[in-house]
Design an enzyme around this catalytic site. Structure first.
Site, short mmCIF file in Angstrom:
data_model
loop_
_atom_site.label_atom_id
_atom_site.label_comp_id
_atom_site.label_asym_id
_atom_site.label_seq_id
_atom_site.Cartn_x
_atom_site.Cartn_y
_atom_site.Cartn_z
N GLY A 26 -7.62 5.53 -4.92
CA GLY A 26 -7.65 6.29 -6.00
C GLY A 26 -8.22 8.28 -5.40
N CYS A 27 -7.48 8.38 -6.27
CA CYS A 27 -7.69 9.88 -6.05
C CYS A 27 -9.27 10.41 -5.79
CB CYS A 27 -6.69 10.87 -6.89
SG CYS A 27 -7.38 10.17 -8.52
N TYR A 28 -9.85 10.04 -6.79
CA TYR A 28 -11.31 10.38 -6.66
C TYR A 28 -12.08 9.82 -5.06
CZ TYR A 28 -12.06 12.09 -11.53
OH TYR A 28 -12.14 12.98 -12.61
N THR A 44 -10.17 9.39 -2.35
CA THR A 44 -9.37 10.08 -1.36
C THR A 44 -10.21 11.31 -0.73
OG1 THR A 44 -7.18 9.18 -1.31
CG2 THR A 44 -7.25 11.55 -0.13
N SER A 45 -11.20 12.24 -2.00
CA SER A 45 -11.74 13.18 -1.87
C SER A 45 -13.17 13.03 -1.18
CB SER A 45 -11.11 14.53 -3.00
OG SER A 45 -12.30 13.73 -4.20
#
Lengths: 346, 346, 346, 346
Positions: free
Chosen positions: A148-150, A152-153
């Site tokens: 997911g995007c969150y 990954t960060s």
């Protein structure tokens, strides 16, 4: 040439996959699907593609599609993905799944945060596709659960601290902010221009966002111990970008300089992680349109807390770019092939 | 009619004061100053004012100005304010100072975060102008230190928890986000449209932002004990608004419902604080252009932490609106006079 | 106090009416309707209103509503308006209709651009509510057809030129640009944040926009002769504002100075039209949130053409503000009552 | 590998050149200059470049630079360009000049709109670099005058009509709109985020914008007759993009279908011009980040006028992308090399 299908091509991650793969020297996108726009050229839905990718959007018929391609990217909502991924696998295709369906190792956890898993038997073979942490397994996988995007960060932001046992795993608070493309392309009043523009808000406050179990699973593996985090997502009036501000308490005294050195060592040679020099902090504007994750690390001398700030483009490193990175690894291609473009500024 | 001077009228808080006071039934703005635009009509600098407030911007001559008006709003940078405020006071004027110069009770603390204070002898008579906490003292003051924008959002967000001794004062982490008008109106590359738009970033990370001592001073008074907070400001690509997401650890078990009740009791009768029902969270879009501070409270059951989210318009409740609220109190007018306008949406 | 109903209160013109009327000293909004949100507080739909206007949205029952109020604002889509306006009139209520249903004098023209008119017999009594052109008739009317947003900007921009017979009526080209709130609040992919943001486009090109007959009707009355214009609307990535750039050919030689004088004379004493000095041009940023129409006039010496640029806030002078201006006139109140607020900047 | 210098690399066209050339397989950027940031890494000024292009910005010393490279891109303000271009040419370098200095064939015209030309003797050898009109000459040139952003959109939009003698050359009105990056990167209050955001305005109204002589020069060549146009630029609150809405009167009766056929024939085989089907209109959002010019053509049946709408990214086809296209032609490379990337959406 590797022939590729993009299943669910009428969303923002779909068009981003097409954009990236258009410039990939070893890939040809030969099939794109969309239920709601089937029969229309994809360039009709996304006029950026006109004259370069005018494929007709098809209805999703897994067997037929699998017969035509080598690799399938599934850019579907959760549940819809696990309804078709098994067929692609059965027909011997490599699958990069951008949904949440194969990210959690434990079907019960999936059941708690999403719904009953339809194909728990596939979970052991799915590899959570964060190349910086799991490059070798990705190379051998045939099913990638694209992060997911969150997550990954956050995971890239915390990995060196947890792996290095620098912080108390119970102290982690993540305050994350996302551009609006993360909310998808469905027609909802909440996502209208006038509702989003000139406003900033938190949502899913209080430990309820579905990216939490995914983040905790990976952080726990890094820390070697279960952990629970506080995670608060926010919506930023911009198209792209995620910035996570991550607070934690070190187990001993550390300086920012030491931490930067730790991060540089941890990410040495990584093509898409940029550890920023001490005193420099990332902005989503500096990764927009690129596959980079930029990370800055600060120590608050007054409170002793460590503050990590990480920035990605949610549609690139947070979705489609990372998916291509995973595909490169699975297919034995150079990891950066087709991905070494710079961000667009302004 | 109360005659008012706005000293430093060519910035965003200056024009916002004019906007608000234009609709105030008991006030006439009769003098506006600006060094860089002296001699030009203020409506030339801010064409929104054309035909309604066409006063000529004057150079700042404190004695001359004081002779013409009853109340002075100083909307100057820090240091510039304390160079002229003493003259206004000496001539018997009521002063609402929007700079940081009189906010800190301790001149040494001011010296540490800003520079040497020029008029420490005035600090005891300056009242930190947060009406919700200090209404009676404001009524009797002649020098109001109008609170900073971030501090307003944070102090109002935390006051019930600290006053009620609900949380551990050492556990406070504030992740704050501000619209771009907070950066002022001076010509810097960093504030250009193309540099700010479509980007999100943290700045002043690591406990270095000058609003920290002001926040800590007021929170310590509420808590009855010194405290140190983590504070990280961020820049949002929008004109107006501050949203603070505030994390803390309760000293005992509490529910969101109990906290909402606590907040409702604490702010009962307050005209400009809106405690949101359980499960509802604020957005800066819903306070834009108004003097409201909206507050939502959540308990994260998984980690036990309390998360408070507060939203204001940085130019209204965070600056000029609060300044008028203070003026109303100082002048014996109804507190909400001229301030009971609704936010503008969209 | 005049009691007012807002029929169709869950759109952007509805909430703008509430915002404006909240500060109106002689009006109380006592009824708000919405089919899709009936039963919910209007402050639930628009949280800006919380604590100040928490009326419950009702279903639209014309007779019941008419029994409770003095004036009705209908902020409905075309066709829906003419289904209920006759009932309000029959019950003796003053109606300000913000839809297109009563703007065109000729039912056949309405039929051609919209659909068959349901109540053509009411058209003769409807007054096109542009106070600058038709103040006296508005005072005596009981049915006001509140002008469209584009038409307001264009008619006010051209009135002095046509009335003064300065230009060739056949030469008019209008290139108009609108903020996104003009597209309404319904959930469509085209209006999503990510679809609108960072893009600029024309739409309805080629003489097909429904505001054309309304503009031509009013311009023809001013010119004393039928005329046909070119009109091209565009969508701007911002919330509010319309700017019309209007090209025409003068019948004889004129200078910008002469034209500014002409405009100043034409609009002398008008409270909400600001004719800008020669060389100064309007911006939508300078009328945002206000009821002003700002007009600049230029002569292109090279081509001989006259270029008029006019700017309004589409939700205020282009809709709800003008509606209140009309109500004031109908009700015998001072025309500017409740409307003399300044624009919000930034 | 062709070695390239970018002179004036700290502006938006400079960083866009670096972004594009980074992905160009036959080019290495080996020198970047900036007076104000000399000595700093270019990736310090533009952090998008970090880790990929960390060249140190040099002061501009033409002889030294010329000695190191094969091709020079001058991305300087007008006047500054013509001060150094002669040296580069003298040393046998190919030059693509992005300034206005070599665009006008007639030094007197340059003198009238800009200032006295310093090197009029070079004008005959400069080729106006619009490949769609002058491909062969560009191939043989050593000095390319890279077209302005507005001119590119207007000339490509009108070329088929003028070349085909379809319209009256005296009837042309161009209403053009540009994103804010067109205003450059210098620190001016007018370009601050809060001044630009949420506003739309015209500027340079009345035939005074410096792109006019350039447009007229090229249109006159196409028409075979001198002509004068009306040109009004506007500022859009977005980073990138130009949309020109162009009005003209046909000399005889034409249909939109005929015009689309005409445009398709005129631009047949052109890699970067996309003629849109009848009824489809361009948006800047669909060319953002790409080298495309999208063109839609409409006939207004009511007025007889032709309306052409053309869209480009001002920094790509309107500047740096076109510059690379010109370089490819000059250097005998395939014209699309390094330029066949898709636009970024959203």
């Amino acid at each position: 040439m590797i022939k590729v299908a993009i299943v669910g091509a009428s969303g923002y991650t779909g068009v981003e996959l097409i954009r990236i793969l258009h410039a990939h020297p070893e890939v040809a996108v030969t099939c794109v699907t969309s239920e709601q726009s089937a029969g229309r050229p994809v360039s009709d839905v996304f006029p950026t593609l006109r004259g370069r990718c005018d494929l007709i959007l098809e209805s999703l018929e897994p067997v037929g599609i699998a017969g035509q391609v080598d690799v399938v990217f599934t850019a579907l909502p959760h549940k819809a993905a696990m309804a078709v991924v098994p067929t692609f696998l059965k027909m011997g295709k490599d699958v990069v799944d951008l949904s949440a369906d194969y990210r959690l190792h434990d079907a019960d956890v999936y059941g708690k945060w999403y719904e009953k898993h339809l194909t728990p038997e596939l979970l052991p073979q799915a590899v959570y596709g964060l190349p910086e942490l799991r490059r070798d397994k990705i190379r051998e996988a045939n099913l990638i659960a694209n992060p997911g995007c969150y997550p990954t960060s956050v995971i890239l932001g915390l990995a060196p601290l947890l792996k290095g046992k620098v912080i108390d795993p119970k102290s982690i608070i993540v305050d994350a902010k996302s551009g609006t493309s993360g909310a998808g392309r469905s027609a909802k009043v909440d996502n209208l221009y006038c509702e989003v523009n000139e406003g900033f808000k938190a949502y899913g406050v209080g430990g309820v966002h579905r990216h939490i179990p995914e983040i905790e699973q990976e952080l726990a593996l890094l820390a070697g111990t279960p952990l629970t985090i506080s995670f608060t997502p926010h919506l930023v009036p911009m198209d792209r970008g995620i910035l996570s501000t991550i607070y934690s308490v070190p187990t001993g005294k550390v300086t920012a300089a030491e931490l930067v050195t730790l991060y540089e060592a941890f990410y040495e040679g990584e093509p898409f992680v940029r550890v920023l020099p001490e005193g420099v902090l990332p902005s989503t504007a500096h990764v927009r349109g690129s596959n980079f994750c930029d990370i800055g690390v600060v120590v608050d001398e007054r409170t002793g807390r460590i503050i990590v700030v990480s920035a990605i483009d949610n549609l690139v490193k947070g979705a489609s770019g990372q998916a291509v990175q995973n595909m490169n690894l699975m297919c034995g291609l150079p990891e950066t092939l087709g991905l070494d473009f710079l961000g667009i500024f302004p």
